[in-house]
Write an enzyme that holds these catalytic residues in place. Structure first.
Site, PDB file in Angstrom:
ATOM      1  N   LYS A 179       2.381 -20.497 -23.643  1.00 28.92           N
ATOM      2  CA  LYS A 179       2.486 -21.946 -23.366  1.00 28.92           C
ATOM      3  C   LYS A 179       2.678 -22.625 -24.720  1.00 28.92           C
ATOM      4  O   LYS A 179       1.719 -22.896 -25.439  1.00 28.92           O
ATOM      5  CB  LYS A 179       1.193 -22.439 -22.710  1.00 28.92           C
ATOM      6  CG  LYS A 179       1.327 -23.616 -21.769  1.00 28.92           C
ATOM      7  CD  LYS A 179       1.987 -24.841 -22.326  1.00 28.92           C
ATOM      8  CE  LYS A 179       1.022 -25.789 -23.015  1.00 28.92           C
ATOM      9  NZ  LYS A 179       1.721 -26.856 -23.776  1.00 28.92           N
ATOM     10  N   GLU A 254      -7.694 -20.863 -33.650  1.00 30.30           N
ATOM     11  CA  GLU A 254      -7.287 -21.312 -34.984  1.00 30.30           C
ATOM     12  C   GLU A 254      -7.098 -22.815 -34.892  1.00 30.30           C
ATOM     13  O   GLU A 254      -6.154 -23.284 -34.262  1.00 30.30           O
ATOM     14  CB  GLU A 254      -6.007 -20.577 -35.407  1.00 30.30           C
ATOM     15  CG  GLU A 254      -6.307 -19.098 -35.595  1.00 30.30           C
ATOM     16  CD  GLU A 254      -5.090 -18.212 -35.783  1.00 30.30           C
ATOM     17  OE1 GLU A 254      -3.967 -18.714 -35.734  1.00 30.30           O
ATOM     18  OE2 GLU A 254      -5.294 -17.009 -35.985  1.00 30.30           O
ATOM     19  N   CYS A 288      -1.581 -26.618 -40.953  1.00 24.86           N
ATOM     20  CA  CYS A 288      -3.048 -26.672 -40.876  1.00 24.86           C
ATOM     21  C   CYS A 288      -3.676 -26.377 -42.236  1.00 24.86           C
ATOM     22  O   CYS A 288      -4.805 -26.761 -42.493  1.00 24.86           O
ATOM     23  CB  CYS A 288      -3.535 -25.668 -39.844  1.00 24.86           C
ATOM     24  SG  CYS A 288      -2.911 -24.016 -40.174  1.00 24.86           S
ATOM     25  N   GLU A 390      -9.225 -34.848 -40.234  1.00 16.25           N
ATOM     26  CA  GLU A 390      -7.883 -34.284 -40.461  1.00 16.25           C
ATOM     27  C   GLU A 390      -6.829 -35.338 -40.137  1.00 16.25           C
ATOM     28  O   GLU A 390      -6.839 -35.934 -39.061  1.00 16.25           O
ATOM     29  CB  GLU A 390      -7.670 -33.062 -39.561  1.00 16.25           C
ATOM     30  CG  GLU A 390      -6.339 -32.384 -39.804  1.00 16.25           C
ATOM     31  CD  GLU A 390      -6.039 -31.257 -38.809  1.00 16.25           C
ATOM     32  OE1 GLU A 390      -6.206 -31.465 -37.599  1.00 16.25           O
ATOM     33  OE2 GLU A 390      -5.639 -30.175 -39.259  1.00 16.25           O
TER      34      GLU A 390
HETATM   35  P1  NAD Z   1      -2.955 -29.688 -29.786  1.00 19.28           P
HETATM   36  O1  NAD Z   1      -4.349 -29.178 -29.699  1.00 19.28           O
HETATM   37  O2  NAD Z   1      -2.688 -31.086 -29.361  1.00 19.28           O
HETATM   38  O3  NAD Z   1      -1.969 -28.787 -28.922  1.00 19.28           O
HETATM   39  C1  NAD Z   1      -1.885 -27.398 -29.132  1.00 19.28           C
HETATM   40  C2  NAD Z   1      -1.480 -26.732 -27.839  1.00 19.28           C
HETATM   41  O4  NAD Z   1      -2.524 -26.916 -26.890  1.00 19.28           O
HETATM   42  C3  NAD Z   1      -0.217 -27.323 -27.203  1.00 19.28           C
HETATM   43  O5  NAD Z   1       0.535 -26.289 -26.632  1.00 19.28           O
HETATM   44  C4  NAD Z   1      -0.780 -28.221 -26.124  1.00 19.28           C
HETATM   45  O6  NAD Z   1       0.100 -28.441 -25.064  1.00 19.28           O
HETATM   46  C5  NAD Z   1      -1.968 -27.405 -25.685  1.00 19.28           C
HETATM   47  N1  NAD Z   1      -3.007 -28.149 -24.942  1.00 19.28           N
HETATM   48  C6  NAD Z   1      -3.302 -29.474 -25.033  1.00 19.28           C
HETATM   49  N2  NAD Z   1      -4.312 -29.764 -24.185  1.00 19.28           N
HETATM   50  C7  NAD Z   1      -4.662 -28.603 -23.570  1.00 19.28           C
HETATM   51  C8  NAD Z   1      -5.638 -28.250 -22.594  1.00 19.28           C
HETATM   52  N3  NAD Z   1      -6.452 -29.140 -22.062  1.00 19.28           N
HETATM   53  N4  NAD Z   1      -5.715 -26.969 -22.212  1.00 19.28           N
HETATM   54  C9  NAD Z   1      -4.896 -26.021 -22.748  1.00 19.28           C
HETATM   55  N5  NAD Z   1      -3.944 -26.306 -23.659  1.00 19.28           N
HETATM   56  C10 NAD Z   1      -3.830 -27.578 -24.069  1.00 19.28           C
HETATM   57  O7  NAD Z   1      -2.499 -29.427 -31.292  1.00 19.28           O
HETATM   58  P2  NAD Z   1      -1.124 -29.860 -31.953  1.00 19.28           P
HETATM   59  O8  NAD Z   1      -1.168 -31.330 -32.161  1.00 19.28           O
HETATM   60  O9  NAD Z   1      -0.010 -29.234 -31.211  1.00 19.28           O
HETATM   61  O10 NAD Z   1      -1.203 -29.097 -33.372  1.00 19.28           O
HETATM   62  C11 NAD Z   1      -1.770 -29.658 -34.501  1.00 19.28           C
HETATM   63  C12 NAD Z   1      -3.184 -29.143 -34.673  1.00 19.28           C
HETATM   64  O11 NAD Z   1      -3.176 -27.727 -34.739  1.00 19.28           O
HETATM   65  C13 NAD Z   1      -3.796 -29.599 -35.988  1.00 19.28           C
HETATM   66  O12 NAD Z   1      -5.140 -29.927 -35.767  1.00 19.28           O
HETATM   67  C14 NAD Z   1      -3.699 -28.365 -36.865  1.00 19.28           C
HETATM   68  O13 NAD Z   1      -4.633 -28.299 -37.918  1.00 19.28           O
HETATM   69  C15 NAD Z   1      -3.917 -27.281 -35.869  1.00 19.28           C
HETATM   70  N6  NAD Z   1      -3.373 -26.014 -36.373  1.00 19.28           N
HETATM   71  C16 NAD Z   1      -4.224 -25.038 -36.773  1.00 19.28           C
HETATM   72  C17 NAD Z   1      -3.736 -23.852 -37.292  1.00 19.28           C
HETATM   73  C18 NAD Z   1      -4.638 -22.748 -37.764  1.00 19.28           C
HETATM   74  O14 NAD Z   1      -4.127 -21.664 -38.013  1.00 19.28           O
HETATM   75  N7  NAD Z   1      -5.924 -22.969 -37.897  1.00 19.28           N
HETATM   76  C19 NAD Z   1      -2.355 -23.669 -37.390  1.00 19.28           C
HETATM   77  C20 NAD Z   1      -1.518 -24.692 -36.970  1.00 19.28           C
HETATM   78  C21 NAD Z   1      -2.030 -25.871 -36.453  1.00 19.28           C
END
Ligand code: NAD
Length: 487
Positions: A179, A254, A288, A390
């Site tokens: 997803k 992550e 991130c 963040e």
């Molecule tokens: P997000 O949490 O908004 O979305 C990530 C994924 O989760 C998307 O596919 C989204 O559709 C899905 N999602 C959203 N709500 C959900 C739910 N209720 N149930 C299941 N899935 C759901 O994050 P984003 O805005 O796409 O990405 C940015 C964030 O990701 C930042 O906080 C960044 O730091 C973090 N990030 C962390 C790492 C790491 O390795 N630690 C790497 C990249 C990004």
């Protein structure tokens, strides 16, 4: 061959139309470039069921080497089609050509090769047991796949972060429901085409598209999903943790970061300026691991801050296809609103802006896009919200420190614990300081230099568990202990 402009789910080896689609928007100019399917609960059920059938079918009968050879074919085909992947990733994210062609796409293909090769040598353990009563047994373990794994990935490094989980999951014999983020579904769709083209058996890889708020809970709560691996925001991670609790699924998280760079008096200032500029502004600050807080030793602070500011002011912002452009826009208008709200909060909290702080003006279609200025601020305390939360944009706060213990305590004063970069030519100092930082990853005189065999993950709000190398193989497998009595 499916058209890229309408992205469908891929279930049980078929691209299937949905009843609902939403717009895919190019962040360069705000234009609609296609439609993305919103999977229905029924389609998710089909994907999970087909994954279970595949798990008990042809996929489980393939030897590890056959499976891993097939994953090499996936990588080869991705390389053959890399121009399409590059264009799709740029259109979804607005990332620069330089970044997409040197990081996102090649590393996406590399994930399949690396994890396929590691999985070939993933072995169990053996113990010859002797009890005090004189009984003997041979205890050994075999690694079985977890089962059906849901991979939920974010928009900031779409293909790279999806394949970082899909590749080891498949290499360990699992079937996958991917997803991707609703902001960036195109390269996941191309990946589904590649899986289809190279003959990955039906049901082994399924693509479920849709908004997290619409399809997310249905996936994570599904009784047929055996494990969830997630990269994304800490808040979403907290929500997913509650979702999976009912069915007690293994999770790997992550999550977000609030990462520091420490520039010691012993740093090579040229390397440190270039390194901190890179760690702050790469991908418009949307990694991130990006630096959002910089601590510089008082003795070099004036020179360092002046040079970092000058470097930021020279960053070329523009069209992603332009080879001289370092950064494009942010991913979406919604995300730009969020980052701009932190620029405003910084003003309200009393920050001094050394550069940036607004939106660039191009006098062309890009003014309808999601561009933002690289920004450096100073003058806030560590406890201000801007230094605790963040932001995920091209901004860092710079402050001055006097001694090692002080800076370690200040860097650790955050609810996050993902990464830190230390800049010093004094090796003893680097070895002394690095293990005292509460993060999953410390870089010394570099940033974003990764080895796929090394453990990756965060502490505190930044995540649960480690992936990379044997840690990925361990998460995506279930060791079963077999004990044979020896008479
Ligand atoms: P997000 O949490 O908004 O979305 C990530 C994924 O989760 C998307 O596919 C989204 O559709 C899905 N999602 C959203 N709500 C959900 C739910 N209720 N149930 C299941 N899935 C759901 O994050 P984003 O805005 O796409 O990405 C940015 C964030 O990701 C930042 O906080 C960044 O730091 C973090 N990030 C962390 C790492 C790491 O390795 N630690 C790497 C990249 C990004």
């Amino acid at each position: 061959m499916e058209k890229l402009s309408q992205l469908h789910c891929y279930i049980n080896g078929e691209f299937v139309a949905s009843t609902h689609y939403f717009d895919n928007i190019n962040p360069v100019n705000g234009q609609v470039i296609g439609q993305i399917a919103e999977a229905s609960p029924h389609q998710i059920d089909d994907a999970v069921q087909s994954a279970h059938s595949a798990l008990n079918g042809e996929w489980s009968k393939m030897s590890v080497n056959q499976r891993c050879d097939l994953l090499h074919k996936v990588a080869d085909r991705m390389v053959e089609r890399q121009q399409e992947f590059i264009q799709a990733e740029m259109a979804d994210t607005g990332k620069s050509l330089h970044q997409v062609s040197t990081i996102d796409i090649p590393r996406g293909a590399a994930n399949f090769r690396a994890f396929a090769d590691m999985a070939r040598y993933h072995h169990g353990e053996t113990f010859l047991t002797e009890t005090p009563l004189g009984e003997k047994a041979l205890n050994y373990s075999v690694n079985k796949p977890l089962g059906v794994v849901a991979v939920i990935s974010p928009w900031n490094l779409p293909l790279l972060l999806a394949t970082w989980k899909v590749a080891p999951a498949l290499a360990c014999g699992n079937c996958v429901i991917l997803k991707p983020s609703e902001e960036t579904s195109s390269t996941a769709f191309l990946l589904a085409q590649v899986m289809d083209e190279v003959g990955v058996p039906n049901g082994v890889f399924n693509l479920i598209l849709g908004r997290g708020s619409q399809v997310g809970d249905y996936i994570t709560q599904h009784t047929g999903v055996d494990g969830v691996t997630f990269t994304g925001a800490s808040k979403t991670g907290q929500h997913i943790m509650q979702s999976v609790a009912q069915t007690v699924k293994p999770i790997s998280f992550e999550l977000g970061g609030k990462n520091s760079a420490i520039v010691f008096a012993q740093a090579d200032i040229d390397k440190a300026v270039a390194g901190v500029a890179r760690s702050t502004f790469t991908n418009c600050g949307q990694v991130c691991l990006c630096t959002e807080k910089v601590y510089v030793h008082r003795s070099i602070a004036q020179a360092f801050i002046a040079r970092l500011t000058a470097t930021a002011q020279q960053i070329n912002i523009g069209y992603p296809e332009d080879p001289d452009v370092l950064i494009g826009p942010l991913v979406s208008k919604t995300h730009r609103e969020k980052v701009l709200s932190y620029y405003q909060l910084a003003r309200d909290e009393g920050a001094q802006f050394l550069c940036g702080g607004g939106v660039p003006n191009f006098d062309d279609e890009r003014d309808q896009g999601c561009y933002i200025e690289p920004t450096i601020i100073t003058g806030l305390s560590d406890d201000n919200r801007v230094n605790q939360e963040e932001i995920f944009g091209p901004i860092c706060h710079v402050s001055v420190f006097d001694d090692e213990d002080e800076v370690i305590a200040r860097v650790n004063n955050t609810p996050y614990g993902l990464a830190t970069a230390i800049w010093t030519e004094n090796l003893s100092q680097a070895h002394r300081v690095a293990p005292q930082i509460d993060v999953g990853l410390v870089w010394v005189n570099t940033w974003f230099l990764r080895d796929l065999r090394a453990p990756f993950g965060g502490v505190k709000l930044s995540g649960i568990g480690r992936e990379g190398g044997k840690h990925s193989l361990s998460f995506y497998s279930e060791p079963v202990n077999i004990c044979i009595k020896v008479d």
